[in-house]
Design a protein around this motif. Structure first.
Motif, PDB file in Angstrom:
ATOM      1  N   VAL A 159      10.047   7.748  25.192  1.00  0.00           N
ATOM      2  CA  VAL A 159      10.335   7.643  23.690  1.00  0.00           C
ATOM      3  C   VAL A 159       9.027   9.220  22.844  1.00  0.00           C
ATOM      4  CG1 VAL A 159      10.409   7.095  21.647  1.00  0.00           C
ATOM      5  CG2 VAL A 159      11.436   5.922  23.774  1.00  0.00           C
ATOM      6  N   LEU A 160       8.182   9.117  24.105  1.00  0.00           N
ATOM      7  CA  LEU A 160       7.752  10.191  23.291  1.00  0.00           C
ATOM      8  C   LEU A 160       7.857  11.991  23.992  1.00  0.00           C
ATOM      9  CD1 LEU A 160       4.264   8.498  23.302  1.00  0.00           C
ATOM     10  CD2 LEU A 160       5.323   8.985  21.660  1.00  0.00           C
ATOM     11  N   GLU A 161       8.521  10.951  25.289  1.00  0.00           N
ATOM     12  CA  GLU A 161       8.618  13.383  25.457  1.00  0.00           C
ATOM     13  C   GLU A 161       9.997  13.402  24.689  1.00  0.00           C
ATOM     14  OE1 GLU A 161       8.895  12.467  29.881  1.00  0.00           O
ATOM     15  OE2 GLU A 161       6.927  12.497  30.295  1.00  0.00           O
ATOM     16  N   GLU A 162      11.136  12.858  24.924  1.00  0.00           N
ATOM     17  CA  GLU A 162      11.867  12.845  23.950  1.00  0.00           C
ATOM     18  C   GLU A 162      11.797  12.954  22.659  1.00  0.00           C
ATOM     19  OE1 GLU A 162      14.766   9.616  24.609  1.00  0.00           O
ATOM     20  OE2 GLU A 162      14.619   9.712  26.571  1.00  0.00           O
ATOM     21  N   ARG A 163      10.609  12.110  21.762  1.00  0.00           N
ATOM     22  CA  ARG A 163      10.877  12.458  20.505  1.00  0.00           C
ATOM     23  C   ARG A 163      10.030  14.373  20.197  1.00  0.00           C
ATOM     24  NH1 ARG A 163       6.705  12.971  17.020  1.00  0.00           N
ATOM     25  NH2 ARG A 163       6.797  12.799  14.858  1.00  0.00           N
ATOM     26  N   ILE A 164       9.312  14.848  21.029  1.00  0.00           N
ATOM     27  CA  ILE A 164       9.350  16.327  21.027  1.00  0.00           C
ATOM     28  C   ILE A 164      10.596  16.819  20.866  1.00  0.00           C
ATOM     29  CG2 ILE A 164       7.954  18.476  22.036  1.00  0.00           C
ATOM     30  CD1 ILE A 164       6.022  15.555  23.378  1.00  0.00           C
ATOM     31  N   ALA A 165      11.943  16.751  22.389  1.00  0.00           N
ATOM     32  CA  ALA A 165      12.650  17.453  22.120  1.00  0.00           C
ATOM     33  C   ALA A 165      13.542  17.243  20.863  1.00  0.00           C
ATOM     34  CB  ALA A 165      13.960  17.008  23.112  1.00  0.00           C
ATOM     35  N   LEU A 167      11.794  17.109  18.227  1.00  0.00           N
ATOM     36  CA  LEU A 167      10.615  18.306  17.159  1.00  0.00           C
ATOM     37  C   LEU A 167      11.204  19.607  17.334  1.00  0.00           C
ATOM     38  CD1 LEU A 167       7.193  16.593  17.146  1.00  0.00           C
ATOM     39  CD2 LEU A 167       8.654  17.057  15.244  1.00  0.00           C
ATOM     40  N   LEU A 168      11.960  19.907  18.879  1.00  0.00           N
ATOM     41  CA  LEU A 168      12.125  21.285  18.773  1.00  0.00           C
ATOM     42  C   LEU A 168      13.358  21.861  18.219  1.00  0.00           C
ATOM     43  CD1 LEU A 168      10.910  21.599  22.617  1.00  0.00           C
ATOM     44  CD2 LEU A 168       9.605  23.025  20.770  1.00  0.00           C
ATOM     45  N   ALA A 169      14.091  20.797  18.670  1.00  0.00           N
ATOM     46  CA  ALA A 169      15.876  21.183  18.117  1.00  0.00           C
ATOM     47  C   ALA A 169      16.061  21.031  16.221  1.00  0.00           C
ATOM     48  CB  ALA A 169      16.596  19.534  17.679  1.00  0.00           C
ATOM     49  N   VAL A 170      15.089  20.310  15.567  1.00  0.00           N
ATOM     50  CA  VAL A 170      14.652  20.660  13.955  1.00  0.00           C
ATOM     51  C   VAL A 170      14.000  21.809  13.281  1.00  0.00           C
ATOM     52  CG1 VAL A 170      15.365  18.149  13.689  1.00  0.00           C
ATOM     53  CG2 VAL A 170      12.869  18.509  14.114  1.00  0.00           C
ATOM     54  N   GLY A 171      13.165  22.125  14.698  1.00  0.00           N
ATOM     55  CA  GLY A 171      12.334  23.599  14.614  1.00  0.00           C
ATOM     56  C   GLY A 171      10.490  22.903  14.140  1.00  0.00           C
ATOM     57  N   GLU A 172      10.712  22.311  14.802  1.00  0.00           N
ATOM     58  CA  GLU A 172       8.551  21.627  14.664  1.00  0.00           C
ATOM     59  C   GLU A 172       8.245  22.332  15.301  1.00  0.00           C
ATOM     60  OE1 GLU A 172       7.154  20.933  11.285  1.00  0.00           O
ATOM     61  OE2 GLU A 172       9.368  20.176  10.339  1.00  0.00           O
ATOM     62  N   GLN A 175       4.024  21.221  15.608  1.00  0.00           N
ATOM     63  CA  GLN A 175       3.821  19.868  15.863  1.00  0.00           C
ATOM     64  C   GLN A 175       4.078  19.898  17.460  1.00  0.00           C
ATOM     65  OE1 GLN A 175       2.406  17.554  14.074  1.00  0.00           O
ATOM     66  NE2 GLN A 175       2.573  16.282  15.705  1.00  0.00           N
ATOM     67  N   ALA A 176       5.417  20.282  18.191  1.00  0.00           N
ATOM     68  CA  ALA A 176       6.004  19.799  19.193  1.00  0.00           C
ATOM     69  C   ALA A 176       4.863  20.196  20.078  1.00  0.00           C
ATOM     70  CB  ALA A 176       7.272  21.074  19.726  1.00  0.00           C
ATOM     71  N   VAL A 177       3.868  21.334  20.156  1.00  0.00           N
ATOM     72  CA  VAL A 177       2.780  21.708  21.042  1.00  0.00           C
ATOM     73  C   VAL A 177       2.039  20.620  20.826  1.00  0.00           C
ATOM     74  CG1 VAL A 177       1.231  23.437  20.910  1.00  0.00           C
ATOM     75  CG2 VAL A 177       3.620  24.068  20.617  1.00  0.00           C
ATOM     76  N   ALA A 178       1.734  20.397  19.778  1.00  0.00           N
ATOM     77  CA  ALA A 178       0.735  19.515  19.649  1.00  0.00           C
ATOM     78  C   ALA A 178       0.871  18.082  20.456  1.00  0.00           C
ATOM     79  CB  ALA A 178       0.192  19.046  17.761  1.00  0.00           C
ATOM     80  N   ASP A 179       1.765  17.883  20.126  1.00  0.00           N
ATOM     81  CA  ASP A 179       2.806  16.106  21.040  1.00  0.00           C
ATOM     82  C   ASP A 179       2.397  16.848  21.986  1.00  0.00           C
ATOM     83  OD1 ASP A 179       2.513  15.408  18.206  1.00  0.00           O
ATOM     84  OD2 ASP A 179       4.218  14.912  17.826  1.00  0.00           O
ATOM     85  N   ALA A 180       2.632  17.662  22.304  1.00  0.00           N
ATOM     86  CA  ALA A 180       2.886  17.740  23.453  1.00  0.00           C
ATOM     87  C   ALA A 180       1.174  17.842  25.341  1.00  0.00           C
ATOM     88  CB  ALA A 180       3.888  19.187  23.954  1.00  0.00           C
ATOM     89  N   GLU A 181       0.683  18.851  24.122  1.00  0.00           N
ATOM     90  CA  GLU A 181      -0.631  18.529  24.546  1.00  0.00           C
ATOM     91  C   GLU A 181      -1.138  17.518  24.713  1.00  0.00           C
ATOM     92  OE1 GLU A 181      -1.927  21.112  26.195  1.00  0.00           O
ATOM     93  OE2 GLU A 181      -1.519  22.812  25.584  1.00  0.00           O
ATOM     94  N   PRO A 193       6.064  17.119  29.718  1.00  0.00           N
ATOM     95  CA  PRO A 193       5.429  17.523  28.846  1.00  0.00           C
ATOM     96  C   PRO A 193       4.946  19.474  28.133  1.00  0.00           C
ATOM     97  CG  PRO A 193       4.894  15.478  28.503  1.00  0.00           C
ATOM     98  CD  PRO A 193       5.980  16.036  29.960  1.00  0.00           C
ATOM     99  N   TYR A 194       5.454  19.211  29.386  1.00  0.00           N
ATOM    100  CA  TYR A 194       4.569  20.878  30.116  1.00  0.00           C
ATOM    101  C   TYR A 194       6.059  22.399  29.795  1.00  0.00           C
ATOM    102  CZ  TYR A 194       0.334  19.840  32.367  1.00  0.00           C
ATOM    103  OH  TYR A 194      -1.075  19.349  33.623  1.00  0.00           O
ATOM    104  N   GLY A 195       7.527  21.224  29.756  1.00  0.00           N
ATOM    105  CA  GLY A 195       7.694  22.155  29.678  1.00  0.00           C
ATOM    106  C   GLY A 195       8.395  22.226  27.796  1.00  0.00           C
ATOM    107  N   TYR A 196       8.334  20.983  27.517  1.00  0.00           N
ATOM    108  CA  TYR A 196       9.229  21.340  25.933  1.00  0.00           C
ATOM    109  C   TYR A 196       7.277  22.592  25.344  1.00  0.00           C
ATOM    110  CZ  TYR A 196      11.775  17.259  25.967  1.00  0.00           C
ATOM    111  OH  TYR A 196      13.030  16.284  26.497  1.00  0.00           O
TER     112      TYR A 196
END
Length: 635
Positions: A159-165, A167-172, A175-181, A193-196
């Protein structure tokens, strides 16, 4: 609203007010019943989970009734959902009253919304994650709830990974970089997470950082696994090098994650004794056949053998371990399989196909553990893997073989109790575990070693029984332990395993509870035989109106297949070719007593022996030299 919360310390709320369940025993009962929602849990299992290694009341059943009454009273309306059933209790709790169930529902809703309404998907993911108050099942995550806790933690990671997807889709992107790191810092081997992060960095115009992150992943995989990033990430890397535009990624656009051992419930920190012949055979069989099943009775060490193979094999660089012990029914197998491997892109053929793609590599070993209660569905899974993933290597542990094409079966036997020279493996293991408990034994004292060998023999050389009993022996002493009549009590008391491995009684009960009614009936009646018996004797002693003689051979064969009855390799016609392990016999005797059949079938056994003795007494003197063959034929 009334509900039970398990995503953190176990908690109950009635009308929105938190109920203080303070007693450790009542908390354990609540957690176990919630874990088995809608299914009966036996009295033995509940007592093992509630009391653990603590002193138990003289009458465990009465003590359990007291604790259950108090728990029901505390829970109020929720307590009324705890039903008393034959042999145990059942919690008829609707799924919407469990936070873990609602977490999974909101996760699925978010996944469905992600493609067309990512903002709403983000809200669903946030609502699902907000339900977590700490590690799932908290104080029970290392014992009977371990498998479910691991599964839920895997889902949370997804879920944490899909949440980053989202964030990317809504232009955040920031925040996506921070959460992936943050996810990468927790598990540097998960590729998603590397891919995101690479996509988010590229969308922010930070291409050089994205390329650097790829090199970081490549270095980690090379050092840890000796492998390269997935094709998906390679393609993304190439696109960045070519300065091509990168689109925000949905959940299907990134690499499948890597899940590396150790296996759940790993005991690899303890010494491994014996089994070299089995390890050699297992290594050869996997190289030659690609699909191997380890079969044996409860507590014989099938999972431990698989773990040791994973640790020693130079051919395996990545282990993907799926423990099916938490599956309620075969219908749970596909989803549990996919969830155990981590978040996988479903693809056109579903989650199972996605999981199989992840293991189609000769350096990857897929271990399917504890499959006996879902053997039909796992057999289909393995057959599918063999067809669609020819490079996959699959190792299965089960108390029953899968019976699929190309399966190589290795029967895992108890450790030898006697040896020609030196200490027998069973004795060696027992001494090692006693020493680990802080009470080493003088191995030069032959009298003590003989007593230890007697204990090991009574415990059938079963590694689980030996390890459990070692804790008792370190407290009671060798001589006192050798005189303990209750083998199932002697082999109990470990807290750090799932409930089916915390005591030998629980391990055997796990198998017994999953037998058909007629199989249970026959097994408990077979406990009247102290040694070897024939099919003829089993039919003569155990059959009645509820169990016709004609059904005995097939039922006996089924119990042999399920590793609960032992069979000589090639018995002669009429020879006594079957027996029960002492530990299984003790459990079956208890079941015979509880069923109220003990007096009847012990009397029938005595009558059969009397008839055999009369027949033997009628033999002419000249035939006495051939008593053994005649005895075997008569039996």
């Amino acid at each position: 609203m009334d509900h039970i919360a398990v995503l953190g310390p176990i908690e109950a709320r009635v009308s929105g007010v938190r109920v203080a369940v303070v007693s450790p025993r009542q908390r354990a009962l609540l957690a176990r019943l919630t874990l088995a929602r809608g299914r009966a849990v036996s009295v033995d299992t509940l007592v093992d989970d509630a009391w653990g290694t603590r002193a138990r009341p003289r009458d465990s059943r009465a003590g359990l009734q007291v604790q259950m009454h108090r728990l029901r009273t505390l829970l109020g309306p929720l307590g009324e959902l705890i039903a008393t059933v034959s042999g145990g209790y059942r919690f008829d709790l609707p799924p919407e009253l469990i936070d873990a169930e609602m977490f999974e529902r909101q996760t699925l809703q978010g996944r469905e919304l992600l493609r067309w309404n990512p903002q709403e998907a983000l809200h669903r993911y946030d609502a699902a994650l907000a339900r977590w108050r700490g590690p799932a099942y908290a104080e029970f995550a290392d014992t009977f709830a371990h498998a479910e806790a691991v599964r839920l933690q895997q889902l949370r990671g997804g879920v944490l990974e899909e949440r980053i997807a989202a964030l990317l889709a809504v232009g955040e992107t920031t925040q996506a970089v921070a959460d992936a790191e943050a996810l990468i810092s927790q598990d540097s081997l998960r590729e998603r997470p590397y891919g995101y992060a690479m996509r988010a960095l590229a969308l922010e115009g930070r291409t050089s950082e994205a390329l650097s992150l790829y090199q970081r992943l490549r270095k980690v995989l090379a050092e840890e696994l000796g492998s390269e990033p997935s094709r998906t990430l390679e393609d993304l890397h190439l696109s960045l090098l070519r300065q091509e535009s990168v689109a925000p990624a949905g959940p299907t656009a990134v690499a499948e994650p890597r899940l590396v051992g150790p296996a759940p419930h790993s005991s690899a920190v303890a010494s491994f004794v014996g089994r070299q012949a089995e390890l050699d055979e297992l290594d050869r069989a996997l190289a030659r056949n690609g699909s191997v099943t380890l079969v044996g009775p409860p507590g014989v060490g099938k999972s431990r053998l698989a773990q040791e193979l994973c640790a020693r094999s130079s051919e395996v660089t990545l282990v993907r371990w799926v423990d099916f012990s938490s599956c309620d029914t075969g219908a749970d197998v596909p989803q549990h399989f996919a969830a155990s491997l981590g978040p996988c892109s479903p693809g056109p053929r579903g989650v199972t196909e996605a999981g199989l793609r992840a293991v189609n590599n000769p350096k990857t070993l897929l271990v399917l553990d504890n499959c006996e209660h879902v053997v039909d569905e796992v057999a289909l899974l393995v057959a599918r893997a063999r067809r669609s993933c020819p490079q996959a290597r699959v190792l299965v542990t089960s108390r029953e073989r899968l019976a699929v094409e190309g399966e190589y079966v290795i029967n895992v036997s108890p450790l030898p109790v006697q040896a020609g020279k030196g200490l027998a493996p069973a004795v060696r293991l027992f001494l090692d575990r006693i020493a680990a408990a802080g009470q080493p034994i003088d191995e030069q004292n032959l009298d003590v070693l003989r007593t230890v060998a007697v204990i090991c023999g009574r415990l059938d050389g079963l590694p689980l029984a030996l390890e459990l009993a070692a804790g008792r022996v370190s407290t009671l002493g060798v001589s006192v332990s050798a005189g303990v009549a209750d083998l199932l009590w002697l082999a109990s008391g470990r807290r750090t395993d799932r409930s089916s491995h915390r005591s030998l009684r629980a391990a055997v009960s796990w198998s017994f509870d999953r037998l058909a009614a007629d199989e249970q009936r026959l097994l408990r009646r077979l406990s009247v035989f102290a040694g070897w018996f024939s099919v003829t004797w089993a039919s003569q002693v155990c059959a009645d109106d509820t169990l016709p003689p004609g059904q005995i051979p097939a039922l006996l064969a089924s119990l042999v297949d399920k590793s609960l009855v032992s069979r000589r390799a090639d018995p002669a016609p009429g020879m006594r070719g079957h027996s029960l392990l002492h530990t299984v016999q003790c459990y079956a005797e208890d079941q015979l007593e509880q069923a109220g059949e003990a007096d009847v079938f012990r009397e029938r056994h005595a009558q059969a022996l009397e008839g055999w003795a009369v027949d033997l007494a009628d033999l002419p003197v000249i035939a006495l030299g051939a008593v053994k063959p005649v005895w075997q034929v008569a039996a």
